[in-house]
Scaffold this motif. Structure first.
Motif, PDB file in Angstrom:
ATOM      1  N   VAL A  70      53.662  60.692  36.319  1.00  0.00           N
ATOM      2  CA  VAL A  70      53.967  59.432  35.284  1.00  0.00           C
ATOM      3  C   VAL A  70      54.413  59.778  34.011  1.00  0.00           C
ATOM      4  N   SER A  71      55.465  59.194  33.707  1.00  0.00           N
ATOM      5  CA  SER A  71      56.187  59.394  32.541  1.00  0.00           C
ATOM      6  C   SER A  71      55.374  59.139  31.062  1.00  0.00           C
ATOM      7  N   GLU A  72      55.534  59.726  30.181  1.00  0.00           N
ATOM      8  CA  GLU A  72      55.017  59.754  29.106  1.00  0.00           C
ATOM      9  C   GLU A  72      54.585  58.363  28.451  1.00  0.00           C
ATOM     10  N   GLU A  73      55.675  57.333  28.502  1.00  0.00           N
ATOM     11  CA  GLU A  73      55.355  56.183  28.062  1.00  0.00           C
ATOM     12  C   GLU A  73      54.620  55.335  28.952  1.00  0.00           C
ATOM     13  N   ASN A  74      54.540  55.543  29.970  1.00  0.00           N
ATOM     14  CA  ASN A  74      53.516  54.787  30.986  1.00  0.00           C
ATOM     15  C   ASN A  74      52.242  55.418  31.104  1.00  0.00           C
ATOM     16  N   ILE A  75      51.838  56.459  30.715  1.00  0.00           N
ATOM     17  CA  ILE A  75      50.547  57.128  30.711  1.00  0.00           C
ATOM     18  C   ILE A  75      49.477  56.122  30.080  1.00  0.00           C
ATOM     19  N   PRO A  76      49.594  55.585  28.762  1.00  0.00           N
ATOM     20  CA  PRO A  76      48.644  54.752  28.399  1.00  0.00           C
ATOM     21  C   PRO A  76      48.198  53.510  29.143  1.00  0.00           C
ATOM     22  N   TYR A  77      49.388  53.118  29.846  1.00  0.00           N
ATOM     23  CA  TYR A  77      49.326  51.888  30.659  1.00  0.00           C
ATOM     24  C   TYR A  77      48.927  51.866  32.113  1.00  0.00           C
ATOM     25  N   LEU A  78      48.673  53.103  32.496  1.00  0.00           N
ATOM     26  CA  LEU A  78      48.221  53.335  34.061  1.00  0.00           C
ATOM     27  C   LEU A  78      46.926  52.749  34.487  1.00  0.00           C
ATOM     28  N   CYS A  79      46.000  52.592  33.622  1.00  0.00           N
ATOM     29  CA  CYS A  79      44.876  51.701  34.033  1.00  0.00           C
ATOM     30  C   CYS A  79      45.395  50.415  34.160  1.00  0.00           C
ATOM     31  N   ILE A  80      45.744  49.852  33.205  1.00  0.00           N
ATOM     32  CA  ILE A  80      46.133  48.342  33.219  1.00  0.00           C
ATOM     33  C   ILE A  80      47.006  47.863  34.248  1.00  0.00           C
ATOM     34  N   ASP A  81      48.013  48.767  34.691  1.00  0.00           N
ATOM     35  CA  ASP A  81      48.866  48.661  35.697  1.00  0.00           C
ATOM     36  C   ASP A  81      47.921  48.514  36.930  1.00  0.00           C
ATOM     37  N   LEU A  82      47.415  49.651  37.194  1.00  0.00           N
ATOM     38  CA  LEU A  82      46.526  49.692  38.636  1.00  0.00           C
ATOM     39  C   LEU A  82      45.533  48.481  38.779  1.00  0.00           C
ATOM     40  N   VAL A  83      45.047  48.085  37.443  1.00  0.00           N
ATOM     41  CA  VAL A  83      43.947  47.046  37.731  1.00  0.00           C
ATOM     42  C   VAL A  83      44.760  45.577  38.007  1.00  0.00           C
ATOM     43  N   TYR A  84      45.808  45.516  37.419  1.00  0.00           N
ATOM     44  CA  TYR A  84      46.933  44.432  37.747  1.00  0.00           C
ATOM     45  C   TYR A  84      47.162  44.350  39.102  1.00  0.00           C
ATOM     46  N   GLN A  85      47.615  45.365  39.631  1.00  0.00           N
ATOM     47  CA  GLN A  85      48.270  45.353  41.005  1.00  0.00           C
ATOM     48  C   GLN A  85      47.145  45.020  41.973  1.00  0.00           C
ATOM     49  N   TYR A  86      46.005  45.552  41.846  1.00  0.00           N
ATOM     50  CA  TYR A  86      44.645  45.063  42.703  1.00  0.00           C
ATOM     51  C   TYR A  86      44.428  43.695  42.638  1.00  0.00           C
ATOM     52  N   THR A  87      44.308  43.314  41.165  1.00  0.00           N
ATOM     53  CA  THR A  87      43.984  41.884  41.070  1.00  0.00           C
ATOM     54  C   THR A  87      45.127  40.917  41.429  1.00  0.00           C
ATOM     55  N   LEU A  88      46.329  41.208  41.389  1.00  0.00           N
ATOM     56  CA  LEU A  88      47.390  40.228  41.964  1.00  0.00           C
ATOM     57  C   LEU A  88      47.138  40.082  43.344  1.00  0.00           C
ATOM     58  N   LEU A  89      47.156  41.129  44.079  1.00  0.00           N
ATOM     59  CA  LEU A  89      47.166  41.209  45.598  1.00  0.00           C
ATOM     60  C   LEU A  89      45.810  40.458  45.709  1.00  0.00           C
ATOM     61  N   VAL A  90      44.587  40.481  45.443  1.00  0.00           N
ATOM     62  CA  VAL A  90      43.374  40.098  45.953  1.00  0.00           C
ATOM     63  C   VAL A  90      42.936  38.946  45.173  1.00  0.00           C
ATOM     64  N   ASP A  91      43.221  38.677  44.075  1.00  0.00           N
ATOM     65  CA  ASP A  91      42.809  37.361  43.806  1.00  0.00           C
ATOM     66  C   ASP A  91      43.845  36.491  43.346  1.00  0.00           C
ATOM     67  N   GLY A  92      45.093  37.165  43.206  1.00  0.00           N
ATOM     68  CA  GLY A  92      46.081  36.196  43.091  1.00  0.00           C
ATOM     69  C   GLY A  92      46.653  35.863  44.448  1.00  0.00           C
ATOM     70  N   PHE A  93      46.998  36.632  45.297  1.00  0.00           N
ATOM     71  CA  PHE A  93      47.765  36.222  46.630  1.00  0.00           C
ATOM     72  C   PHE A  93      46.704  36.252  47.768  1.00  0.00           C
ATOM     73  N   GLY A  94      45.215  36.555  47.274  1.00  0.00           N
ATOM     74  CA  GLY A  94      44.259  36.232  48.240  1.00  0.00           C
ATOM     75  C   GLY A  94      44.371  36.913  49.229  1.00  0.00           C
ATOM     76  N   VAL A  95      44.901  38.394  49.372  1.00  0.00           N
ATOM     77  CA  VAL A  95      44.788  39.448  50.600  1.00  0.00           C
ATOM     78  C   VAL A  95      43.712  40.163  50.504  1.00  0.00           C
ATOM     79  N   ASP A  96      43.035  40.414  51.692  1.00  0.00           N
ATOM     80  CA  ASP A  96      41.867  41.041  51.806  1.00  0.00           C
ATOM     81  C   ASP A  96      41.882  42.248  51.293  1.00  0.00           C
ATOM     82  N   PRO A  97      40.800  42.774  50.442  1.00  0.00           N
ATOM     83  CA  PRO A  97      40.913  44.200  50.058  1.00  0.00           C
ATOM     84  C   PRO A  97      41.116  45.374  51.170  1.00  0.00           C
TER      85      PRO A  97
END
Length: 460
Positions: free
Chosen positions: A400-427
């Motif tokens: 992970v690049s240095e500028e993205n390290i602080p955002y790794l938590c928010i990025d992964l949380v968002y990606q899961y939330t987008l798929l499951v809550d946003g697009f309704g994909v089964d976990p």
């Protein structure tokens, strides 16, 4: 310039397997009869097409070569030329000339692989996406004009002013769907055999999948100036009703801003890794800040660290999953109709930043082209990451690049939330992460430019 309207998107498909002689006018017809680009050159057996993908996170150039049957022909040892660089054009919002100059090295790479005698007949397209859309009409047009001037003065390829444009989101999503289904050999088969596509860019995310004619008839009316939900396409003799929608402000980089914006008080730090106070990156002006576009947000971590559950609640709020404006029976998020679901969505291919973060988080081989995962894999990775501080995250995730390290938590949380809550994909539904797609004995980038190149090549 008339904005590309994709109602009759990709009419080239009539020619994909029924290659007819070129019309005198050439060019690929899009909705409303608008032509984007000239006919691709044909030296008797091959045609070349050059497409720039000017995205929010970087610029990429693709060069394709097709035979008379519109099958891809290798360029050297690869099936395509693909080169990229960062940052994207939108990073030069205040200097259009510098934005244009940023494409020079990519242009030179493209010129190297097209035969000299064919360059002046080879079409070059530049399609800007969410990054420029977010800048607004005036600024984006200044950058586009500088790019047009660059191609006119310094390029050996054939170009015209209106071949450099901002793609609307639905066009981008539709081209991406065509690209992936073309490479997989799905076109011409029943819609239930095609795959759905989610493409997570930096500024926007696109969902596209084929639906039944019955569901297409249920598509809600849209306001004037908005893209319709369904595009009727004829591909290899088969009619498809393509549900496609682009969500501006919900690409990965833009979503960070939306989540930080949705915070109340300082609860934004529930998404930021502990120790994020002194790292400098191109996305923020000063310490503990996140800059996206013209806006700057507080983004420092707290001594108690990030919290997966609290960050997830912020992501759900930012997605507006329970948007009161949803007047349809089924919505994704922000009041958007979900297309009705169905067989065309059951096999889901997920591209761009989804693959990148999965590889960086260690649950996908970064050298792989395709990987099978479940949305829950993003959740598990997010739970691990959000417990770490910046220093430990750097040691644990060296890719992970240095500028993205602080955002790794928010990025992964968002990606899961987008798929499951946003697009309704089964976990626990299997999805396919795709960076490149196997084609013949090589690999093709899973990106919209191939769909665009097919459109221009098919018209000759």
């Amino acid at each position: 310039m008339v904005v590309l309207a994709p109602v009759l998107l990709i009419s080239f498909v009539l020619l994909l397997m029924q290659h007819t002689p070129a019309s005198a006018s050439g060019g690929g017809l899009l909705a409303g009869g608008r032509r984007w680009g000239p006919r691709a050159v044909d030296d008797g057996s091959t045609k070349y097409a050059v497409v720039f993908d000017a995205g929010s996170s970087g610029s990429r150039v693709h060069v394709y070569c097709f035979d008379g049957n519109l099958d891809l022909v290798p360029i050297g040892k690869e099936i395509e030329l693909f080169k990229q660089k960062k940052p994207g054009l939108s990073a030069y919002a205040k200097d259009p000339q510098e934005a244009a100059e940023s494409l020079v090295s990519l242009l030179e790479e493209a010129e190297k692989v097209v035969p000299v005698e064919l360059r002046e007949q080879t079409p070059v397209r530049v399609g800007a996406t969410a990054g420029l859309r977010a800048l607004g009409t005036e600024r984006s047009e200044e950058i586009l004009q500088a790019v047009r001037d660059l191609l006119r003065d310094k390029s050996s390829f054939k170009s015209q002013p209106d071949w450099v444009t901002v793609l609307d989101g639905s066009q981008e999503g539709a081209f991406q769907w065509v690209t992936i289904n073309y490479v997989l050999g799905k076109l011409g088969k029943p819609y239930s055999n095609t795959v759905g596509v989610v493409d997570l860019g930096g500024g926007s995310v696109q969902m596209a999948y084929a639906i039944s004619e019955k569901d297409a008839a249920k598509a809600p009316e849209v306001a004037d100036g908005e893209d319709s939900y369904v595009k009727k396409l004829l591909l290899k003799g088969t009619t498809y009703y393509l549900y496609v929608h682009s969500y501006l402000h919900y690409g990965l980089l833009a979503a960070r801003a939306e989540i930080l914006k949705a915070s109340e008080g300082n609860d934004y730090n529930n998404c930021m890794l502990e120790g994020h106070h002194g790292m400098v990156a191109c996305f923020f002006n000063h310490l503990g800040k996140y800059k996206y576009g013209d806006d700057t947000f507080e983004a420092s971590g707290s001594s108690s660290g990030a919290s997966y559950s609290k960050c997830r609640a912020l992501a759900v709020r930012a997605l507006k999953v329970d948007e009161p404006a949803c007047t349809h029976m089924k919505c994704t998020f922000s009041g958007v109709w979900n297309g009705g679901g169905g067989d065309g969505q059951k096999n889901l291919f997920v591209a761009s930043f989804f693959f990148d973060r999965a590889a960086e988080a260690g649950f996908v081989n970064p050298k792989a082209a395709v990987a099978k995962v479940k949305p829950s894999d993003f959740e598990e990775a997010a739970r691990r990451v959000c417990k770490l501080n910046v220093k430990d995250a750097q040691a644990t995730y060296p890719d992970v690049s240095e500028e993205n390290i602080p955002y790794l938590c928010i990025d992964l949380v968002y990606q899961y939330t987008l798929l499951v809550d946003g697009f309704g994909v089964d976990p626990y539904q299997d999805i396919t992460l795709v960076k490149k797609i196997p084609y013949s004995n090589s690999f093709v980038e899973a990106a919209w430019p191939l769909g665009s190149a097919l459109e221009v090549a098919s018209s000759s």
